[in-house]
Write a protein that holds these residues in place. Structure first.
Motif, PDB file in Angstrom:
ATOM      1  N   GLU A  34       5.346 -10.181   8.522  1.00  0.00           N
ATOM      2  CA  GLU A  34       4.256 -11.064   8.121  1.00  0.00           C
ATOM      3  C   GLU A  34       2.964 -10.268   8.002  1.00  0.00           C
ATOM      4  O   GLU A  34       2.553  -9.572   8.945  1.00  0.00           O
ATOM      5  N   ASP A  35       2.362 -10.320   6.858  1.00  0.00           N
ATOM      6  CA  ASP A  35       1.081  -9.643   6.576  1.00  0.00           C
ATOM      7  C   ASP A  35       1.207  -8.121   6.520  1.00  0.00           C
ATOM      8  O   ASP A  35       0.199  -7.419   6.621  1.00  0.00           O
ATOM      9  N   TRP A  36       2.419  -7.605   6.338  1.00  0.00           N
ATOM     10  CA  TRP A  36       2.615  -6.154   6.261  1.00  0.00           C
ATOM     11  C   TRP A  36       3.463  -5.808   5.033  1.00  0.00           C
ATOM     12  O   TRP A  36       4.454  -6.476   4.748  1.00  0.00           O
ATOM     13  N   ALA A  46      -6.155  -5.142   3.108  1.00  0.00           N
ATOM     14  CA  ALA A  46      -6.633  -5.979   2.008  1.00  0.00           C
ATOM     15  C   ALA A  46      -7.971  -6.597   2.411  1.00  0.00           C
ATOM     16  O   ALA A  46      -8.050  -7.339   3.385  1.00  0.00           O
ATOM     17  N   LEU A  47      -9.025  -6.278   1.681  1.00  0.00           N
ATOM     18  CA  LEU A  47     -10.359  -6.745   2.050  1.00  0.00           C
ATOM     19  C   LEU A  47     -10.649  -8.157   1.560  1.00  0.00           C
ATOM     20  O   LEU A  47     -11.582  -8.800   2.046  1.00  0.00           O
ATOM     21  N   PHE A  48      -9.857  -8.648   0.600  1.00  0.00           N
ATOM     22  CA  PHE A  48     -10.135  -9.947  -0.015  1.00  0.00           C
ATOM     23  C   PHE A  48      -8.865 -10.784  -0.097  1.00  0.00           C
ATOM     24  O   PHE A  48      -7.755 -10.277   0.058  1.00  0.00           O
ATOM     25  N   ARG A  49      -9.024 -12.049  -0.363  1.00  0.00           N
ATOM     26  CA  ARG A  49      -7.888 -12.928  -0.608  1.00  0.00           C
ATOM     27  C   ARG A  49      -7.333 -12.681  -2.004  1.00  0.00           C
ATOM     28  O   ARG A  49      -8.033 -12.238  -2.910  1.00  0.00           O
ATOM     29  N   GLY A  50      -6.062 -13.032  -2.192  1.00  0.00           N
ATOM     30  CA  GLY A  50      -5.466 -13.020  -3.515  1.00  0.00           C
ATOM     31  C   GLY A  50      -5.023 -11.659  -4.019  1.00  0.00           C
ATOM     32  O   GLY A  50      -4.737 -11.516  -5.213  1.00  0.00           O
ATOM     33  N   LEU A  51      -4.935 -10.663  -3.135  1.00  0.00           N
ATOM     34  CA  LEU A  51      -4.509  -9.337  -3.577  1.00  0.00           C
ATOM     35  C   LEU A  51      -2.991  -9.211  -3.512  1.00  0.00           C
ATOM     36  O   LEU A  51      -2.315  -9.937  -2.780  1.00  0.00           O
ATOM     37  N   ASP A  52      -2.458  -8.266  -4.291  1.00  0.00           N
ATOM     38  CA  ASP A  52      -1.041  -7.946  -4.211  1.00  0.00           C
ATOM     39  C   ASP A  52      -0.874  -6.455  -4.427  1.00  0.00           C
ATOM     40  O   ASP A  52      -1.766  -5.773  -4.946  1.00  0.00           O
ATOM     41  N   VAL A  53       0.259  -5.939  -3.994  1.00  0.00           N
ATOM     42  CA  VAL A  53       0.610  -4.534  -4.210  1.00  0.00           C
ATOM     43  C   VAL A  53       1.794  -4.519  -5.154  1.00  0.00           C
ATOM     44  O   VAL A  53       2.926  -4.819  -4.760  1.00  0.00           O
ATOM     45  N   LEU A  55      -0.342 -10.062  -0.607  1.00  0.00           N
ATOM     46  CA  LEU A  55      -0.830  -9.663   0.704  1.00  0.00           C
ATOM     47  C   LEU A  55      -2.048 -10.514   1.034  1.00  0.00           C
ATOM     48  O   LEU A  55      -2.991 -10.581   0.238  1.00  0.00           O
ATOM     49  N   PRO A  56      -2.059 -11.163   2.194  1.00  0.00           N
ATOM     50  CA  PRO A  56      -3.222 -11.992   2.538  1.00  0.00           C
ATOM     51  C   PRO A  56      -4.420 -11.126   2.912  1.00  0.00           C
ATOM     52  O   PRO A  56      -4.286  -9.917   3.142  1.00  0.00           O
ATOM     53  N   GLN A  57      -5.583 -11.744   2.987  1.00  0.00           N
ATOM     54  CA  GLN A  57      -6.757 -11.010   3.441  1.00  0.00           C
ATOM     55  C   GLN A  57      -6.496 -10.448   4.834  1.00  0.00           C
ATOM     56  O   GLN A  57      -5.954 -11.127   5.709  1.00  0.00           O
ATOM     57  N   TYR A  58      -6.858  -9.184   5.010  1.00  0.00           N
ATOM     58  CA  TYR A  58      -6.635  -8.413   6.240  1.00  0.00           C
ATOM     59  C   TYR A  58      -5.180  -8.030   6.461  1.00  0.00           C
ATOM     60  O   TYR A  58      -4.830  -7.493   7.517  1.00  0.00           O
ATOM     61  N   GLY A  59      -4.317  -8.292   5.476  1.00  0.00           N
ATOM     62  CA  GLY A  59      -2.957  -7.767   5.552  1.00  0.00           C
ATOM     63  C   GLY A  59      -2.970  -6.249   5.395  1.00  0.00           C
ATOM     64  O   GLY A  59      -3.895  -5.665   4.815  1.00  0.00           O
ATOM     65  N   GLU A  60      -1.923  -5.600   5.913  1.00  0.00           N
ATOM     66  CA  GLU A  60      -1.888  -4.135   5.972  1.00  0.00           C
ATOM     67  C   GLU A  60      -0.843  -3.573   5.008  1.00  0.00           C
ATOM     68  O   GLU A  60       0.255  -4.126   4.871  1.00  0.00           O
ATOM     69  N   VAL A  61      -1.194  -2.446   4.395  1.00  0.00           N
ATOM     70  CA  VAL A  61      -0.266  -1.693   3.563  1.00  0.00           C
ATOM     71  C   VAL A  61      -0.014  -0.342   4.239  1.00  0.00           C
ATOM     72  O   VAL A  61      -0.953   0.431   4.452  1.00  0.00           O
ATOM     73  N   VAL A  62       1.233  -0.070   4.603  1.00  0.00           N
ATOM     74  CA  VAL A  62       1.614   1.256   5.108  1.00  0.00           C
ATOM     75  C   VAL A  62       1.968   2.116   3.900  1.00  0.00           C
ATOM     76  O   VAL A  62       2.886   1.785   3.140  1.00  0.00           O
ATOM     77  N   LEU A  63       1.232   3.192   3.713  1.00  0.00           N
ATOM     78  CA  LEU A  63       1.400   4.067   2.550  1.00  0.00           C
ATOM     79  C   LEU A  63       2.123   5.340   2.982  1.00  0.00           C
ATOM     80  O   LEU A  63       1.552   6.190   3.682  1.00  0.00           O
ATOM     81  N   LEU A  64       3.393   5.463   2.581  1.00  0.00           N
ATOM     82  CA  LEU A  64       4.201   6.619   2.959  1.00  0.00           C
ATOM     83  C   LEU A  64       3.938   7.764   1.976  1.00  0.00           C
ATOM     84  O   LEU A  64       4.629   7.918   0.968  1.00  0.00           O
ATOM     85  N   ILE A  65       2.940   8.568   2.280  1.00  0.00           N
ATOM     86  CA  ILE A  65       2.564   9.673   1.401  1.00  0.00           C
ATOM     87  C   ILE A  65       3.706  10.672   1.273  1.00  0.00           C
ATOM     88  O   ILE A  65       4.005  11.173   0.178  1.00  0.00           O
ATOM     89  N   GLY A  66       4.366  10.970   2.393  1.00  0.00           N
ATOM     90  CA  GLY A  66       5.487  11.909   2.349  1.00  0.00           C
ATOM     91  C   GLY A  66       6.609  11.408   1.460  1.00  0.00           C
ATOM     92  O   GLY A  66       7.286  12.205   0.795  1.00  0.00           O
ATOM     93  N   ALA A  67       6.823  10.091   1.425  1.00  0.00           N
ATOM     94  CA  ALA A  67       7.844   9.522   0.546  1.00  0.00           C
ATOM     95  C   ALA A  67       7.376   9.524  -0.898  1.00  0.00           C
ATOM     96  O   ALA A  67       8.158   9.804  -1.820  1.00  0.00           O
ATOM     97  N   ALA A  68       6.094   9.198  -1.127  1.00  0.00           N
ATOM     98  CA  ALA A  68       5.566   9.211  -2.492  1.00  0.00           C
ATOM     99  C   ALA A  68       5.696  10.593  -3.114  1.00  0.00           C
ATOM    100  O   ALA A  68       5.983  10.737  -4.306  1.00  0.00           O
ATOM    101  N   ASN A  69       5.507  11.638  -2.298  1.00  0.00           N
ATOM    102  CA  ASN A  69       5.634  13.012  -2.782  1.00  0.00           C
ATOM    103  C   ASN A  69       7.081  13.398  -3.109  1.00  0.00           C
ATOM    104  O   ASN A  69       7.317  14.454  -3.708  1.00  0.00           O
ATOM    105  N   ARG A  70       8.018  12.548  -2.701  1.00  0.00           N
ATOM    106  CA  ARG A  70       9.428  12.782  -3.033  1.00  0.00           C
ATOM    107  C   ARG A  70      10.019  11.600  -3.813  1.00  0.00           C
ATOM    108  O   ARG A  70      11.217  11.319  -3.724  1.00  0.00           O
TER     109      ARG A  70
END
Length: 408
Positions: A37-39, A300-307, A312-327
């Motif tokens: 939830e929210d992640w 997410a700083l605002f309502r209504g955002l998506d990835v 993703l709700p306001q204040y929801g978190e996005v875990v960004l796997l940089i090591g995975a993105a690089n592969r």
């Protein structure tokens, strides 16, 4: 394995030692996946890049924490770094970053090259005299990979040489608070380190206020004391601690990870020695293949955002796997192969957008200079036979605690 299970495995010691099979599983789920939830978990190169560049996604600043949790006490480590650029959003981030960024322009970094060359040659002189001949070799991390970047950033800051010895353990402990799923013991060590570093820089700032010098501490103190006060006292200490942390922790890991990869790929070593491979291309592939920074997060700083369509709700978190993105196989051909000859190699290891690492050019300069000189002086350098390398038990900051080498 679903996204929540992947996150759980990455939090375990086995996952931290080798996260890359878990990243491959994440890619099979898709570039973006909701896992709680929210992640949201993002592992695709384009997805991670877009979030990093989107100002609607911010860092977990003190303002955001207060908005969500009220006036709960903030630990000393979070308080110190929370006053820095690292954990600030516009307009505060913009105000702090602008004057510090002027120190890291391409022209100023290029002007540092002779000084970096001098430090590298001095350290290699010392390295050659420290191999005991007992088969255990000399620790490349302690004697070179740490010493180079801490010397360079300390010179920029204006930290006297005799004051630098405690920095490695202090920054190691402070950086625990940034780790993925850190525990109470991590926080205790990080808070103690924050108090030590904050106290040290407060003292140094007073010395530079009384006796200004041509260094970054003096320049930042003058910003605090100026009539328009572009920094306050807490921001001064937070950004000095951040510059020290960012100035050597990632570069130290880049140097250790790169040397370990040279041991595993003798043809690459030969190509570098013969001049058949540009050292800059080698450094970029090290950054991609075994990134010193493996993940970050955004809120997410605002309502209504998506990835990429995942809401993703306001204040929801996005875990960004940089090591995975690089592969990401959608971005890099045969991504699990170490190939410094690959074309269009643009890893996300230094981030992107407004929080792109200010010291990226300096880190690349240090790495290019170091590997060129190291292979010229010690072309037969090899793993020590009498001691094994030890990885740091970290995920976010990936590198070696020790890397014993025989200089040949």
């Amino acid at each position: 394995m679903d996204a929540a299970e992947i996150i759980g495995q990455l939090a375990r010691a086995e996952g931290r030692v080798d996260p890359y099979p878990l990243y491959a599983q994440a890619h099979r789920l898709g570039p973006v996946t909701s896992f709680a939830e929210d992640w949201v978990l993002a592992c695709g190169y384009d997805s991670v890049n877009r979030v990093l560049r989107n100002p609607a996604f911010g860092v977990d600043s003190d303002e955001l924490r207060r908005a969500r949790f009220g006036d709960e006490p903030i630990p000393d480590s979070l308080s110190l770094l929370g006053a820095s650029m690292l954990q600030s959003n516009p307009p505060v981030h913009t105000r702090m970053r602008a004057p510090i960024a002027s120190v890291f322009t391409p022209r100023r970094v290029a002007a540092l090259e002779p000084a970096v060359v001098g430090v590298v040659e001095r350290l290699l002189d010392g390295l050659g005299g420290r191999d005991s001949g007992d088969g255990r070799g000399v620790d490349f991390m302690e004697e070179f990979a740490y010493q180079l970047p801490v010397s360079v950033i300390s010179e920029l800051l204006g930290v006297p040489e005799q004051d630098r010895r405690p920095f490695r353990s202090q920054i190691h402990d402070l950086s625990r608070v940034l780790e993925f799923m850190s525990d109470d013991s991590d926080l205790t060590a990080a808070d103690a380190a924050a108090r030590e570093l904050g106290g040290y820089f407060a003292t140094l700032a007073e010395l530079r206020r009384a006796e200004p010098r041509d260094d970054l501490v003096t320049a930042l103190v003058q910003l605090v004391d100026a009539e328009d006060a572009r920094l306050d006292a807490a921001e001064l200490l937070g950004n000095l601690a951040l510059l020290l942390l960012a100035g050597f922790e990632t570069t130290t890991n880049l140097l250790g990870n790169g040397l370990a990869l040279l041991f595993d790929h003798p043809s690459v070593r030969a190509a570098l020695i013969q001049g058949a491979l540009p050292v800059g291309d080698f450094v970029e592939e090290v950054l991609r293949f075994d990134s010193p920074v493996q993940l970050t997060s955004r809120t997410a700083l605002f309502r209504g955002l998506d990835v990429d369509g995942v809401p993703l709700p306001q204040y929801g978190e996005v875990v960004l796997l940089i090591g995975a993105a690089n592969r990401d196989p959608a971005r890099f051909h045969d991504p699990d192969r170490f190939d410094p000859w690959r074309a269009d190699n643009q890893p996300l290891s230094f981030g992107a957008g407004m929080h792109y690492c200010l010291g990226a050019m300096l880190a690349r300069l240090e790495a290019r200079t170091a590997f060129t000189a190291l292979l010229r002086r010690f072309p037969a350098i090899a793993p020590a036979q009498g001691a094994q390398p030890v990885r740091q038990d970290r995920l976010l900051l990936r590198g070696y605690a020790t890397l014993p080498v025989d200089l040949g």
